[in-house]
Design a protein around this motif. Structure first.
Motif, PDB file in Angstrom:
ATOM      1  N   ILE A   9      37.717  53.188  27.919  1.00  0.00           N
ATOM      2  CA  ILE A   9      37.726  51.784  27.495  1.00  0.00           C
ATOM      3  C   ILE A   9      39.079  51.139  27.792  1.00  0.00           C
ATOM      4  O   ILE A   9      39.155  50.019  28.314  1.00  0.00           O
ATOM      5  CB  ILE A   9      37.381  51.665  26.000  1.00  0.00           C
ATOM      6  CG1 ILE A   9      35.918  52.064  25.761  1.00  0.00           C
ATOM      7  CG2 ILE A   9      37.630  50.245  25.483  1.00  0.00           C
ATOM      8  CD1 ILE A   9      35.517  52.124  24.305  1.00  0.00           C
ATOM      9  N   TYR A  10      40.156  51.839  27.454  1.00  0.00           N
ATOM     10  CA  TYR A  10      41.493  51.310  27.756  1.00  0.00           C
ATOM     11  C   TYR A  10      41.697  51.158  29.260  1.00  0.00           C
ATOM     12  O   TYR A  10      42.283  50.175  29.726  1.00  0.00           O
ATOM     13  CB  TYR A  10      42.565  52.227  27.158  1.00  0.00           C
ATOM     14  CG  TYR A  10      42.810  52.004  25.680  1.00  0.00           C
ATOM     15  CD1 TYR A  10      43.419  50.837  25.231  1.00  0.00           C
ATOM     16  CD2 TYR A  10      42.439  52.954  24.741  1.00  0.00           C
ATOM     17  CE1 TYR A  10      43.648  50.623  23.880  1.00  0.00           C
ATOM     18  CE2 TYR A  10      42.657  52.754  23.383  1.00  0.00           C
ATOM     19  CZ  TYR A  10      43.270  51.587  22.953  1.00  0.00           C
ATOM     20  OH  TYR A  10      43.486  51.375  21.612  1.00  0.00           O
ATOM     21  N   ASP A  11      41.210  52.130  30.034  1.00  0.00           N
ATOM     22  CA  ASP A  11      41.311  52.020  31.496  1.00  0.00           C
ATOM     23  C   ASP A  11      40.530  50.816  32.005  1.00  0.00           C
ATOM     24  O   ASP A  11      40.978  50.112  32.918  1.00  0.00           O
ATOM     25  CB  ASP A  11      40.758  53.288  32.163  1.00  0.00           C
ATOM     26  CG  ASP A  11      41.675  54.488  31.995  1.00  0.00           C
ATOM     27  OD1 ASP A  11      42.844  54.287  31.641  1.00  0.00           O
ATOM     28  OD2 ASP A  11      41.192  55.619  32.208  1.00  0.00           O
ATOM     29  N   MET A  12      39.372  50.586  31.427  1.00  0.00           N
ATOM     30  CA  MET A  12      38.511  49.494  31.852  1.00  0.00           C
ATOM     31  C   MET A  12      39.161  48.128  31.567  1.00  0.00           C
ATOM     32  O   MET A  12      39.102  47.222  32.398  1.00  0.00           O
ATOM     33  CB  MET A  12      37.157  49.592  31.146  1.00  0.00           C
ATOM     34  CG  MET A  12      36.188  48.473  31.467  1.00  0.00           C
ATOM     35  SD  MET A  12      34.563  48.754  30.716  1.00  0.00           S
ATOM     36  CE  MET A  12      34.960  48.651  28.969  1.00  0.00           C
TER      37      MET A  12
ATOM     38  N   GLN B  97      32.756  44.757  39.011  1.00  0.00           N
ATOM     39  CA  GLN B  97      32.974  43.345  39.325  1.00  0.00           C
ATOM     40  C   GLN B  97      33.436  42.547  38.110  1.00  0.00           C
ATOM     41  O   GLN B  97      34.105  41.526  38.245  1.00  0.00           O
ATOM     42  CB  GLN B  97      31.686  42.730  39.872  1.00  0.00           C
ATOM     43  CG  GLN B  97      31.202  43.334  41.177  1.00  0.00           C
ATOM     44  CD  GLN B  97      29.839  42.805  41.574  1.00  0.00           C
ATOM     45  OE1 GLN B  97      29.458  41.691  41.195  1.00  0.00           O
ATOM     46  NE2 GLN B  97      29.091  43.587  42.339  1.00  0.00           N
ATOM     47  N   PHE B  98      33.079  43.014  36.928  1.00  0.00           N
ATOM     48  CA  PHE B  98      33.375  42.265  35.713  1.00  0.00           C
ATOM     49  C   PHE B  98      34.642  42.752  35.010  1.00  0.00           C
ATOM     50  O   PHE B  98      35.034  42.199  33.986  1.00  0.00           O
ATOM     51  CB  PHE B  98      32.176  42.316  34.771  1.00  0.00           C
ATOM     52  CG  PHE B  98      30.914  41.834  35.435  1.00  0.00           C
ATOM     53  CD1 PHE B  98      30.782  40.515  35.813  1.00  0.00           C
ATOM     54  CD2 PHE B  98      29.875  42.701  35.715  1.00  0.00           C
ATOM     55  CE1 PHE B  98      29.641  40.057  36.453  1.00  0.00           C
ATOM     56  CE2 PHE B  98      28.718  42.261  36.347  1.00  0.00           C
ATOM     57  CZ  PHE B  98      28.607  40.936  36.717  1.00  0.00           C
ATOM     58  N   PHE B  99      35.268  43.797  35.564  1.00  0.00           N
ATOM     59  CA  PHE B  99      36.528  44.285  35.007  1.00  0.00           C
ATOM     60  C   PHE B  99      37.525  44.533  36.144  1.00  0.00           C
ATOM     61  O   PHE B  99      38.005  45.652  36.327  1.00  0.00           O
ATOM     62  CB  PHE B  99      36.297  45.569  34.200  1.00  0.00           C
ATOM     63  CG  PHE B  99      35.437  45.352  32.999  1.00  0.00           C
ATOM     64  CD1 PHE B  99      35.977  44.929  31.796  1.00  0.00           C
ATOM     65  CD2 PHE B  99      34.056  45.540  33.084  1.00  0.00           C
ATOM     66  CE1 PHE B  99      35.175  44.713  30.693  1.00  0.00           C
ATOM     67  CE2 PHE B  99      33.252  45.328  31.982  1.00  0.00           C
ATOM     68  CZ  PHE B  99      33.807  44.908  30.778  1.00  0.00           C
ATOM     69  N   PRO B 100      37.824  43.492  36.923  1.00  0.00           N
ATOM     70  CA  PRO B 100      38.700  43.673  38.090  1.00  0.00           C
ATOM     71  C   PRO B 100      40.124  44.051  37.719  1.00  0.00           C
ATOM     72  O   PRO B 100      40.858  44.584  38.547  1.00  0.00           O
ATOM     73  CB  PRO B 100      38.655  42.293  38.764  1.00  0.00           C
ATOM     74  CG  PRO B 100      38.341  41.340  37.655  1.00  0.00           C
ATOM     75  CD  PRO B 100      37.407  42.088  36.752  1.00  0.00           C
ATOM     76  N   GLN B 101      40.520  43.787  36.463  1.00  0.00           N
ATOM     77  CA  GLN B 101      41.888  44.080  36.058  1.00  0.00           C
ATOM     78  C   GLN B 101      42.078  45.538  35.673  1.00  0.00           C
ATOM     79  O   GLN B 101      43.205  45.975  35.429  1.00  0.00           O
ATOM     80  CB  GLN B 101      42.289  43.178  34.873  1.00  0.00           C
ATOM     81  CG  GLN B 101      41.669  43.574  33.530  1.00  0.00           C
ATOM     82  CD  GLN B 101      40.249  43.055  33.343  1.00  0.00           C
ATOM     83  OE1 GLN B 101      39.569  42.738  34.305  1.00  0.00           O
ATOM     84  NE2 GLN B 101      39.819  42.975  32.096  1.00  0.00           N
ATOM     85  N   GLY B 102      40.997  46.309  35.613  1.00  0.00           N
ATOM     86  CA  GLY B 102      41.108  47.702  35.206  1.00  0.00           C
ATOM     87  C   GLY B 102      40.189  48.598  36.025  1.00  0.00           C
ATOM     88  O   GLY B 102      39.612  48.180  37.024  1.00  0.00           O
TER      89      GLY B 102
END
Length: 225
Positions: free
Chosen positions: A163-166, A89-94
């Motif tokens: 991390i990059y994916d996130m 929910q806190f990383f919707p862009q990844g």
């Protein structure tokens, strides 16, 4: 400070805030005096007094933390699938699923496939209130994926890719595909003191303590609660 360093600092702050929001859950202003007396939960946590003795939180802080944990996990425990759903929910862009898996493994100290409130506050106490050595030991355990006492390039590459994916392509739109591997090579040049291809806990702690940026990033959590 260069634009790159400013951007990195903003991203570190953003990650710290997101991580805090996840850890705290959706808080309300209702009374928390009777939170530990839920009759419907499957897992009943230890007493406030005992948890206060075992962590570095006050009783009031534990009540607030439990309120957030209960709101997100009414059964009293969270499994990996729910943990990933909450974290996403806190990383919707990844795609945060892989990093959330690694984080779940770090909190699941009993390796029983679930994180209880006790597991949660024990880990959080280290992250937010532990000494520098405590925090670095916790971080090392997160990166040491197979728990054999050292970090390999393959393990660190898995962490960096997650991390990059996130963070997502919108965060790093011009990032090259080999950026995670470049980051790993830089990590090992700095950390692998004896050049044997792995990073031990001693090498990790010693190198981190000498790195001003790492020490500053760790301080982001100092005043979270």
């Amino acid at each position: 400070m260069s634009q790159c360093r400013k951007r990195c600092k903003r991203q570190l702050t953003k990650v710290a805030r997101y991580f805090y929001r996840f850890l705290m859950g959706t808080l309300t202003q209702d009374s928390v005096e009777d939170d530990f007396e839920l009759s419907t939960v499957c897992h009943r946590p230890e007493s406030m007094d005992k948890l206060q003795e075992q962590t570095k939180f006050t009783k009031k802080e534990l009540q607030v933390l439990y309120r957030g944990f209960k709101n997100e996990c009414p059964s009293g425990v969270v499994n990996e699938e729910n943990f990933k759903n909450i974290y996403s929910q806190f990383f919707p862009q990844g795609d945060s699923s892989t990093y959330a898996h690694f984080l779940f493994e770090a909190f699941d100290t009993n390796k029983n496939g679930s994180v209880s409130f006790e597991d949660f506050v024990f880990g959080l106490s280290i992250i937010l209130r532990g000494t520098i050595n405590d925090r670095l030991n916790w971080a090392f355990n997160l990166y040491d994926l197979n728990k054999d006492g050292c970090i390999t390039k393959e393990e660190m590459l898995d962490i960096m890719k997650s991390i990059y994916d996130m963070m997502g392509k919108y965060t790093y739109p011009t990032m090259q595909d080999d950026a995670p591997r470049d980051h790993v090579e830089s990590f090992f040049q700095k950390m692998d003191r004896n050049k044997d291809g792995v990073v031990t806990i001693d090498e990790f702690i010693e190198s981190c303590k000498k790195d001003e940026n790492i020490m500053q990033s760790m301080q982001l959590f100092d005043n979270v609660i």
